[in-house]
Motif scaffolding. Structure first.
Motif, mmCIF file in Angstrom:
data_model
loop_
_atom_site.group_PDB
_atom_site.id
_atom_site.type_symbol
_atom_site.label_atom_id
_atom_site.label_comp_id
_atom_site.label_asym_id
_atom_site.label_seq_id
_atom_site.Cartn_x
_atom_site.Cartn_y
_atom_site.Cartn_z
ATOM 1 N N UNK B 159 0.835 -1.202 0.000
ATOM 2 C CA UNK B 159 0.000 0.000 0.000
ATOM 3 C C UNK B 159 0.873 1.258 0.000
ATOM 4 N N UNK B 160 1.950 1.230 0.755
ATOM 5 C CA UNK B 160 2.870 2.382 0.748
ATOM 6 C C UNK B 160 3.451 2.591 -0.650
ATOM 7 N N UNK B 161 3.784 1.488 -1.278
ATOM 8 C CA UNK B 161 4.375 1.576 -2.613
ATOM 9 C C UNK B 161 3.381 2.201 -3.595
ATOM 10 N N UNK B 162 2.178 1.676 -3.657
ATOM 11 C CA UNK B 162 1.191 2.223 -4.588
ATOM 12 C C UNK B 162 0.928 3.699 -4.300
ATOM 13 N N UNK B 163 0.814 4.022 -3.024
ATOM 14 C CA UNK B 163 0.509 5.411 -2.667
ATOM 15 C C UNK B 163 1.660 6.339 -3.060
ATOM 16 N N UNK B 164 2.888 5.840 -2.952
ATOM 17 C CA UNK B 164 4.024 6.693 -3.325
ATOM 18 C C UNK B 164 4.168 6.809 -4.837
ATOM 19 N N UNK B 165 3.821 5.761 -5.560
ATOM 20 C CA UNK B 165 3.814 5.880 -7.021
ATOM 21 C C UNK B 165 2.836 6.994 -7.417
ATOM 22 N N UNK B 166 1.650 6.986 -6.809
ATOM 23 C CA UNK B 166 0.673 8.043 -7.085
ATOM 24 C C UNK B 166 1.235 9.404 -6.666
ATOM 25 N N UNK B 167 1.862 9.447 -5.502
ATOM 26 C CA UNK B 167 2.416 10.713 -5.013
ATOM 27 C C UNK B 167 3.475 11.249 -5.977
ATOM 28 N N UNK B 203 3.834 12.351 4.482
ATOM 29 C CA UNK B 203 2.433 12.301 4.906
ATOM 30 C C UNK B 203 1.683 11.176 4.193
ATOM 31 N N UNK B 204 2.061 10.899 2.952
ATOM 32 C CA UNK B 204 1.468 9.757 2.238
ATOM 33 C C UNK B 204 1.700 8.484 3.053
ATOM 34 N N UNK B 205 2.940 8.314 3.488
ATOM 35 C CA UNK B 205 3.306 7.089 4.209
ATOM 36 C C UNK B 205 2.596 7.034 5.565
ATOM 37 N N UNK B 206 2.545 8.179 6.244
ATOM 38 C CA UNK B 206 1.840 8.214 7.534
ATOM 39 C C UNK B 206 0.358 7.923 7.335
ATOM 40 N N UNK B 207 -0.224 8.449 6.250
ATOM 41 C CA UNK B 207 -1.639 8.204 5.973
ATOM 42 C C UNK B 207 -1.913 6.737 5.687
ATOM 43 N N UNK B 208 -1.051 6.126 4.883
ATOM 44 C CA UNK B 208 -1.198 4.683 4.618
ATOM 45 C C UNK B 208 -1.081 3.911 5.927
ATOM 46 N N UNK B 209 -0.083 4.281 6.715
ATOM 47 C CA UNK B 209 0.185 3.517 7.936
ATOM 48 C C UNK B 209 -1.004 3.581 8.892
ATOM 49 N N UNK B 210 -1.525 4.782 9.128
ATOM 50 C CA UNK B 210 -2.634 4.871 10.084
ATOM 51 C C UNK B 210 -3.837 4.080 9.576
ATOM 52 N N UNK B 211 -4.081 4.149 8.291
ATOM 53 C CA UNK B 211 -5.258 3.461 7.757
ATOM 54 C C UNK B 211 -5.066 1.937 7.778
ATOM 55 N N UNK B 212 -3.910 1.447 7.356
ATOM 56 C CA UNK B 212 -3.675 0.001 7.329
ATOM 57 C C UNK B 212 -3.643 -0.577 8.740
ATOM 58 N N UNK B 213 -3.088 0.195 9.676
ATOM 59 C CA UNK B 213 -2.935 -0.359 11.024
ATOM 60 C C UNK B 213 -4.258 -0.394 11.783
ATOM 61 N N UNK B 214 -5.246 0.399 11.328
ATOM 62 C CA UNK B 214 -6.583 0.252 11.917
ATOM 63 C C UNK B 214 -7.087 -1.159 11.694
ATOM 64 N N UNK B 215 -6.756 -1.695 10.530
ATOM 65 C CA UNK B 215 -7.175 -3.058 10.203
ATOM 66 C C UNK B 215 -6.286 -4.086 10.898
ATOM 67 N N UNK B 216 -4.975 -3.862 10.833
ATOM 68 C CA UNK B 216 -4.045 -4.917 11.245
ATOM 69 C C UNK B 216 -3.823 -4.953 12.756
#
Lengths: 309, 516
Positions: B159-167, B203-216
């Protein structure tokens, strides 16, 4: 999992529970060897537990059954003067779990050295009070595995101990109290990261220091010594074993034990001391509730001519 | 007099020793240098994402020009922070400047280690199962065992990778310079870069992290939010980003993460625990084949770890490929001479531990309360990547490849374990005592071997100069399980081969993702 008792309690116990009187004294009692007197011998120790405290939660573990630690320790004491003694000891230790698949461990553990000094004695009537200071050093003699608790034979730290002690004697009745501070060095694991209450990216563990207290009282005769002991070890820091986790070298390992010591000097063979003792853990934390027994045989003689006095 | 001298000497020597041996410990990445990429990978917006249809699937609005009063106000916010910096704020900047992918990877490893504990039994001898909707009650959710952890690392990294490609796509598109390029008087606490700063990669990475870790790790919201806040604040304090860089980045990160969360909710991992009927059937199938079968050696008997994890959706190949091209053939029959010989070999290692083998066993054990074997390989990779001065997007790409490979390795391995349901050595011969904890699931194939071969294969492709070292490490990890007397040689060797195959699929992806 929980061998705590092993190291925490049992090993100190091997050091603590050694006999008294003229031979085979320990860093924990008020007995001094005479000048030029040398005493040495072996102490066997057996300790076992089937319940332990995981933090403050007391439980058993059918995957280990009863965990036992045995050791044979060579000990030697020498009187530099009547008031200054040095002591050394080193045990061979082996562990076993009666159930489950965990492999036993064995090997030479730590060398310990103590210097005991009795600077002051006051006598008034039939009463005598003596003050002692004891300095100690211990360090592993081998690179044993510390990261396999409770099967590991030791914690691997190099320790420096400072102890103060007061001994009161009225005729044959005695009471001795002491307190010690044990500084423990960092230790190293075979792995390169670990979690205690956070993740550490290192193989090195900061070991909390330890306080040690003992009260002992009883009869101290010419041939027979019989004492009751109350001993406490408190780790000054460290963390609790998390639920259903394995123990870890830097856990907050505490234990309070009650025990008895008997020592008998054979009248016909005054060089020979026979020792027996036992103790039981009445309270603990991150430690096994151990019952321990020990027995020893010591031989004493004078290196030089026995000094007059 | 002589004795007094001796006593004094010992006491002085002792106290010198105490004072000379400070207990403070320098952990390996505490003082990792600030990220200063040799190549900022300005075209990474064209790299192939994992789940996103394209780098522009989620829109990021154009930023306000840098000559507007709004932008100037944001630069002034940086100056206000910098006026009066505390030691704590400076250390936050130092910590996060080592790299956002690195630090969040370390945070995830910490959570895995914290949650990697098997539940304690109920009074009736059954075991409670962690519940995602009640994560704080005992047993806490999740039990972050190796398959769970492998999956967590993979989703988190991909998810971090995809989000950074977009960024990176939007960075190049909008080309907003970093605040220190706009205002030359601005104090900067990190290495300067020509990389456009909108949206902020941190911030992209922090956003991915907070969202993914809600699940994990749903029970860790406070902790994670605190880390994310510190992370974003460190970028403002450092003069690296203005607030609108961060806001756009965080929003993008969360949107991309939601796509991964949706996949994770339907990847069949939620059903991997199975049911008593499933466990029984596996045993019966094994008996029907005339083979010895796995039995839990824990007391009370614990259900096998995630028996249906082999059904989880893979990232690098499809399930047909798994079954037809990667799933290994059966282990040596439990009634065969080979099986007998392999059991004898395990007994030999059990009865003849050496100190060097004990070191190997414990170095690679990665058991209860650790980061797990996939976490260990993340740690190995991270410490090598630090030396490479990679851009954040390449850090993320490398971790995505590594962790998708290890998640798929976990799936392949668990598929084999529960297809064959093979007994453990200590179950076959009670004389075999283990030199590390005995895992509670079937023997064939070894997870450590599969994980390690997959990791070493893809890492060897990413950093060819280290390929030989990685292969040696994986070999050692593999043998550690035989030395520890918990696996047969076949478990280790066949697992290793499976892991290499998975690693090869990761290499195929790496060659085609546009980053090389």
């Amino acid at each position: 999992m929980k061998r705590m008792l092993t190291v925490l309690v049992v090993i100190p116990f091997m050091l603590l529970l050694v006999p008294a009187r003229s031979h085979a004294q320990t860093d924990l009692d008020a007995i001094m060897m005479n000048k030029y007197q040398f005493c040495n011998g072996f102490m066997y120790n057996y300790a076992s537990w089937d319940h332990y405290w995981e933090g403050t939660f007391k439980r058993d573990n059918k995957n280990m059954g009863t965990v036992s630690t045995q050791s044979v320790m060579y000990m030697a004491n020498y009187g530099i003067t009547d008031r200054l003694n040095i002591m050394a000891g080193a045990p061979y230790v082996w562990t076993k779990a009666s159930a489950g698949t965990l492999h036993s461990m064995k090997g030479v553990q730590d060398l310990s050295l103590f210097v005991k000094w009795k600077p002051v004695t006051w006598t008034f009537g039939k009463n005598k009070i003596s003050l002692f200071t004891i300095g100690g050093f211990s360090t592993p003699l081998a690179d044993y595995v510390i990261d396999f608790l409770p099967m590991s034979i030791g914690l691997g730290s190099t320790n420096i101990t400072a102890r103060g002690m007061v001994d009161y004697k009225h005729k044959r009745f005695t009471a001795t109290g002491s307190a010690a501070y044990v500084w423990r060095s960092n230790v190293k694991l075979d792995r390169d990261s670990y979690y205690d209450t956070e993740l550490h990216l290192t193989d090195e563990i900061k070991m909390p220091n330890v306080a040690n207290y003992q009260l002992r009282t009883g009869y101290r005769g010419r041939y027979l010594i019989a004492e009751a002991l109350l001993t406490n070890m408190t780790t000054l820091g460290g963390f609790d074993i998390t639920k259903n986790n394995m123990p870890f070298p830097s856990n907050r390992m505490n234990a309070t034990t009650v025990g008895v010591n008997l020592k008998y000097t054979v009248k016909q063979l005054a060089n020979l001391d026979v020792y027996a003792g036992g103790n039981y853990t009445i309270a603990g934390r991150n430690a096994g509730q151990a019952t321990a027994y020990n027995a020893g045989l010591f031989y004493a003689f004078y290196f030089c001519k026995k000094p007059k006095s | 007099m002589k004795s007094l001298f001796l006593y004094t000497f010992i006491m002085v020597a002792g106290s010198l020793l105490v004072t000379s041996c400070s207990k403070s410990i320098d952990e390996r990445t505490n003082n990792a240098p600030a990220l200063a990429p040799a190549n900022m990978d300005i075209d990474a917006g064209s790299w192939k994402p994992v789940l996103l249809a394209s780098a522009s699937e989620f829109n990021v609005p154009a930023p306000a020009p840098t000559n507007t009063p709004d932008y100037v106000a944001q630069v002034n916010e940086i100056k206000a922070w910098q006026k009066d910096l505390t030691g704590e704020e400076k250390s936050l900047v130092n910590y996060w400047s080592a790299g956002a992918v690195l630090r969040w990877n370390e945070i995830l490893r910490e959570l895995v280690a914290k949650y990697n504990l098997p539940p304690y039994q109920n009074p009736d001898g059954t075991y409670p199962i962690p519940n995602a909707s009640n994560p704080l009650a005992y047993p806490q959710f999740p039990f972050a065992n190796p398959p769970y952890a492998a999956r967590a690392y993979a989703y988190f990294s991909a998810a971090q990778y995809d989000a950074l490609v977009a960024a990176w796509y939007y960075k190049k598109l909008y080309n907003r310079p970093a605040p220190y390029k706009v205002d030359a008087n601005l104090n900067v606490l990190i290495p300067k870069s020509d990389l456009p700063s909108y949206p902020s990669e941190d911030a992209v990475i922090a956003g991915v992290a907070t969202e993914m870790l809600k699940l994990l790790f749903p029970g860790e919201q406070d902790f994670i939010q605190q880390k994310a806040d510190e992370h974003k604040r460190s970028r403002i304090i450092a003069g690296a980003n203005v607030r609108s860089d961060l806001e756009a980045g965080e929003a993008l990160g969360k949107l991309v993460a939601q796509k991964f969360v949706a996949r994770a909710r339907t990847d069949r991992a939620g059903a991997a625990v199975g049911t008593a009927a499933v466990w029984d059937q596996m045993e019966k199938d094994c008996i029907a084949k005339g083979e010895g079968y796995w039995i839990s050696q824990e007391v009370p008997k614990r259900p096998p770890m995630l028996p249906l994890f082999g059904k989880v959706r893979t990232f690098l190949f499809d399930s047909l490929t798994l079954v037809t091209q990667i799933r290994p053939g059966p282990p040596p029959s439990t009634s065969s001479q080979k099986f007998k010989e392999e059991t004898e070999e395990v007994l030999y290692y059990s009865e003849h531990p050496t100190r060097e083998r004990m070191r190997i066993i414990h170095f690679w054990a990665d058991g209860v309360s650790t980061v797990t074997p996939p976490g260990h390989w993340n740690s190995i990779a991270a410490e090598d990547f630090i030396k490479e001065n990679l851009s954040e997007v390449r850090w993320a790409r490398n971790f995505a490849l590594l962790n998708m490979a290890m998640m798929d390795a976990a799936i392949v391995c668990w598929d084999a374990k529960f297809t064959y349901y093979n007994p453990r050595p200590s179950q076959v011969d009670p004389r075999i005592k283990t030199l590390t904890g005995l895992p509670n699931f079937p023997s064939y194939v070894s997870g450590h071997s599969t994980f390690s071969a997959a990791a070493a294969t893809i890492l060897g492709h990413i950093l060819p100069s280290r390929a030989t070292d990685y292969a040696q490490m994986a070999e050692e990890a593999k043998m550690s399980r035989l030395y520890g007397a918990i696996h047969f040689r076949s478990d280790c060797e066949v697992g290793y081969t499976c892991g290499q195959k998975v690693g090869d699929f990761a290499i195929q992806r790496a060659k085609a993702d546009g980053a090389e």
